[in-house]
Enzyme design. Structure first.
Site, PDB file in Angstrom:
ATOM      1  N   SER A 180     -32.417  33.236  32.987  1.00  0.00           N
ATOM      2  CA  SER A 180     -33.694  32.937  32.347  1.00  0.00           C
ATOM      3  C   SER A 180     -34.424  34.261  32.229  1.00  0.00           C
ATOM      4  O   SER A 180     -34.179  35.188  33.005  1.00  0.00           O
ATOM      5  CB  SER A 180     -34.539  31.941  33.151  1.00  0.00           C
ATOM      6  OG  SER A 180     -34.092  30.616  32.962  1.00  0.00           O
ATOM      7  N   SER A 181     -35.304  34.345  31.257  1.00  0.00           N
ATOM      8  CA  SER A 181     -36.103  35.550  31.062  1.00  0.00           C
ATOM      9  C   SER A 181     -37.549  35.138  30.843  1.00  0.00           C
ATOM     10  O   SER A 181     -37.817  34.156  30.156  1.00  0.00           O
ATOM     11  CB  SER A 181     -35.622  36.347  29.839  1.00  0.00           C
ATOM     12  OG  SER A 181     -34.255  36.681  29.940  1.00  0.00           O
ATOM     13  N   ASN A 182     -38.468  35.874  31.432  1.00  0.00           N
ATOM     14  CA  ASN A 182     -39.877  35.698  31.109  1.00  0.00           C
ATOM     15  C   ASN A 182     -40.569  37.040  31.214  1.00  0.00           C
ATOM     16  O   ASN A 182     -40.194  37.893  32.018  1.00  0.00           O
ATOM     17  CB  ASN A 182     -40.547  34.632  31.986  1.00  0.00           C
ATOM     18  CG  ASN A 182     -40.397  34.859  33.479  1.00  0.00           C
ATOM     19  OD1 ASN A 182     -39.550  35.611  33.941  1.00  0.00           O
ATOM     20  ND2 ASN A 182     -41.228  34.196  34.264  1.00  0.00           N
TER      21      ASN A 182
END
Length: 824
Positions: free
Chosen positions: A263-265
């Site tokens: 996941s990326s944020n």
């Protein structure tokens, strides 16, 4: 996140298939798409349990807008709508977490149940629920009553995957939502699967060679001291049930229930924003397929307004926007699980284990398995001071070694309350205060208000007296025990950094040598490196942020070229290529020339991207297959599995480790070195491409090898021919190192196994700041118009504005609405 791809470790109707059947995020409808199983989108219907009327509108994605005059009625309706959209998912996750899948799926799921009973998520959930405030318990109770209103109304119209099984769903309990939360937490933990895989590798190679297969990050030393823990131990056939445990753990990984990889944020501060206000982006990733576990919801009630991401079964918005604050989450890859090897002695029904030279009795309790189509089974679960002895087969622990799993306890944990409080936080400062109370799950929380951005690591991280947690530790030696947990005030955080942005993409987010041990299971660094390149490249806005989320450029390609050109490599590699037989020499020269010119853009139509990925795949086989093969062996599967969850020896060897013993091909009389193996790999990439893509090398396309398979994971759907459940396969670009992540199994196949499941962007400079997109559909029911309806918009990057201002609801959601009224 991930969370979150079915690999074929068993025949179609083995344990993995049985589990997938009921964890499938797509409900199956026998005999056609029955509209009677779908919640209506308009009309007026009474619903017992409501105090006042509630309105439910849907946008083009199928995302519900719940408008209510009380939070009580909003939560009740959320439970009703969640069940209507995702009841198969909810029941399947609950059964998995309880270790009761075999009640629905039969004996094929029994080994999964055995493992999950020993993991005992039910106890974790009980601790979390009991520690929650009375307020939070009331919320969970109201939500459960909404779920049960659906189960009662649709008791004769349930999806056929449930109805055809003969399983009669139990009503939802408030504690079940805590159980789903515990399962989510368990799914984010890569340690169990990685330690099991490492132990499988340890059975194949010596302790001296094992460390080369367990790199933690490019600039970190190899864990030779960690591998020394296993020296002198006879692991072959001595660890009770290891092969079964590893097999089931891999299946759980495939089901997105263990070790969600990605996941990326990220958040952009006002000084780097084109319009002078903050931006936040969230890219929640899961194994590819139908359907994404994530879904959207918007709630408008007095004193509570929020839009964001949910998992059906929990009345919590995990990432979202409340009109003032935006927040998002990604996986820290935190190491808060440890396996311990326990010396076991069995005398009749009594099991003892050794501690500091003394034999202590293992605690024992009975578990009953009500297997569909069979007689009830009673089996004993044993527990040491570290935790339960893991079991995934009918074989009880005997004299020898067994594995115990230690995890944090949550008896004083306020994580459930903290998530709710976070959804009401008015600014970044308050978000810090609430997120520090999230201890039950290891996350990178990134948040933003119009003027500020912040990052906070959550979780509970053990202090180990010795060891790194990469391998199971000798449980009989107290020097490897845990010594409490790190103070949450020591958890990494940052606010409004000078660089003007914050990002988390499963990379190591702390400096080398940081004072507390957060993890040794970091993901690859390239996605975070690419975020840094783009964030530093100019002012950002909504358009550029969308482009970032769809970016398919890898920074690994440039590193590979630097390795090829390094002073100690350039000449030896040329000599190794020249020494190849003529046919291979020409292939290697072509591959080398093209890779040196490759720009790193992994588009689906790129010929050079296809060659680049063929080289990565073939290099893994050339380096490791001689000692860890064949490709069907447990050791090879363990290598591939670990590469899918964290930084891998495949990458580590390509970019360094010139002195590794694995450069020698043990199947030849001569001793090879790195240049020789690289030369072979270059030639093999062309040979493989010729076989898979044809002899016209300019016509190769990465997307012809690498595809998204929009297929139901349910074997029941496959048994019925797929048809209405599946949506075919489409070419895709990217890989595990690109922001638009599309990971494949490095050392196995090219099909996409990991993909973003949901995207969200909040641009505070806009009148309506929030936009979003789901990869598949809001519903898991093929009869619904919102099943798989988002695939094409997803591929085209057609985001949907999600209005928070009431005057814009009609534009976003239209006029059509379902009205639920109080029933009698």
């Amino acid at each position: 996140m991930a969370s979150p791809a079915l690999r074929h470790f068993l025949p179609r109707f083995g344990a993995a298939a049985a589990a997938a059947s009921f964890l499938s995020l797509a409900g199956c409808q026998l005999g056609g798409n029955d509209p009677e199983t779908v919640l209506p989108v308009s009309g007026t219907f009474p619903l017992k349990g409501l105090a006042q009327n509630v309105s439910v509108r849907r946008n083009n994605m199928g995302m519900p807008l719940i408008e209510s005059s009380s939070y009580h009625d909003a939560l009740f309706t959320l439970g009703y709508v969640h069940a209507g959209d995702r009841i198969s998912q909810m029941l399947g996750m609950r059964l998995l977490a309880q270790g009761r899948l075999s009640e629905m799926a039969g004996a094929d799921a029994l080994d999964v149940d055995r493992l999950m009973r020993s993991v005992n998520l039910k106890q974790n959930a009980s601790d979390l629920y009991n520690a929650a405030s009375p307020r939070l318990k009331r919320f969970f109770d109201v939500y459960a009553r909404g779920v049960n209103a659906y189960l009662f109304r649709y008791r004769d119209k349930l999806p056929a995957d449930i109805a055809s099984s003969g399983y009669k769903p139990e009503y939802w309990k408030p504690e079940d939502s805590a159980l789903i939360f515990s399962l989510l937490n368990f799914s984010l933990s890569v340690n169990l699967q990685e330690e099991l895989s490492a132990l499988v590798l340890a059975q194949k190679v010596s302790a001296d060679k094992l460390a080369w297969l367990l790199p933690t990050y490019p600039d970190e030393e190899l864990p030779f001291a960690e591998a020394d823990k296993l020296k002198g131990l006879n692991l072959n056939n001595q660890v009770t049930g290891l092969s079964d445990l590893n097999r089931i753990a891999l299946q759980l990984s495939d089901l997105n229930m263990l070790g969600v990889a990605a996941s990326s944020n990220w958040a952009i501060a006002p000084q780097r924003s084109r319009n002078g206000k903050s931006l936040l982006a969230s890219d929640m990733q899961l194994p590819a397929g139908l359907n994404s576990a994530w879904s959207f919801v918007q709630i408008r009630a007095p004193k509570y307004q929020v839009s964001g991401v949910t998992i059906a079964g929990m009345p919590l918005v995990l990432s979202g926007f409340n009109g003032k604050l935006a927040w998002s989450m990604s996986n820290v890859k935190g190491d808060n699980q440890d396996l311990f090897l326990e010396k076991i002695k069995r005398e009749g029904n009594r099991v003892s284990y050794m501690v500091d030279g003394k034999w202590l009795p293992a605690a024992a309790h009975q578990e009953t398995f009500l297997v569909k189509g069979g007689s009830p089974l009673r089996e004993t679960v044993y527990e040491t001071r570290h935790g339960a002895l893991l079991n995934a087969s009918a074989t009880p622990p005997g004299n020898g070694l067994s594995l115990a799993l230690q995890v944090p306890n949550f008896k004083d944990d306020k994580s459930l309350d903290a998530f709710f409080d976070l959804s009401r936080a008015p600014n970044v400062e308050k978000a810090f205060d609430t997120s520090r109370e999230i201890r039950a799950i290891t996350l990178n929380m990134i948040f933003a208000d119009a003027s500020n951005i912040g990052w906070q690591v959550t979780g509970r991280f053990p202090n180990r007296r010795e060891g790194q947690g990469l391998l199971p530790s000798p449980g009989w030696d107290g020097k490897y025990d845990w010594d409490g947990f790190a103070d949450s005030m020591l958890h990494p955080y940052d606010q409004d950094p000078r660089q003007g942005w914050l990002a988390a993409a499963n990379q190591r987010t702390i400096p080398k040598g940081y004072g507390m041990q957060l993890s040794n299971s970091w993901g690859y660094p390239e996605r975070a490196e690419r975020i840094a390149e783009l964030a530093n490249g100019g002012k950002q806005d909504l358009r550029s942020t969308i482009a970032m989320q769809y970016d398919q450029t890898t920074t690994f390609a440039a590193k590979l070229k630097s390795m090829f050109q390094a002073p100690g490599m350039s000449k030896p590699l040329k000599q190794a290529i020249d020494a190849l037989p003529e046919a291979d020499r020409n292939k290697a020269r072509e591959a080398f020339t093209r890779l040196m010119a490759f720009d790193g853009k992994l588009s689906a139509t790129s010929a050079d991207a296809a060659l680049y990925e063929l080289f990565l795949q073939e290099s893994a086989k050339q380096i490791f297959l001689d000692e860890l093969g064949p490709e069907t062996s447990p050791a090879w599967q363990a290598l591939v599995a670990n590469a899918s969850s964290s930084y891998s020896p495949q990458a580590d060897h390509l970019l360094g480790r010139d002195d590794s013993p694995y450069w020698d091909d043990v199947k030849t009389p001569q001793k090879e070195d790195k240049p020789a193996i690289l030369a072979r790999s270059l030639a093999a990439a062309i040979t493989s491409g010729d076989s898979l893509l044809g002899s016209d090398h300019k016509a190769w396309q990465w997307g012809k090898l690498h595809r998204d398979n929009w297929a139901s994971t349910s074997p029941l759907a496959k048994q019925l021919g797929g048809g209405e459940f599946n949506r075919g396969a489409t070419p895709t670009g990217g890989d595990h190192t690109t922001l638009n992540v599309s990971g494949f199994e490095w050392g196995k196949g090219f099909d996409a196994r990991m993909a973003p499941g949901l995207r969200m962007i909040v641009d505070f400079s806009l009148v309506e700041p929030m936009t979003g997109l789901i990869s598949t559909g809001q519903s898991g029911n093929p009869a619904s118009p919102y099943y798989a309806n988002s695939i094409e918009p997803w591929q085209k990057g057609q985001y949907q504005s999600i209005p928070v201002q009431q005057q814009n609801y009609e534009k976003g959601y239209g006029k059509q609405r379902l009205t639920l009224t109080p029933g009698k």
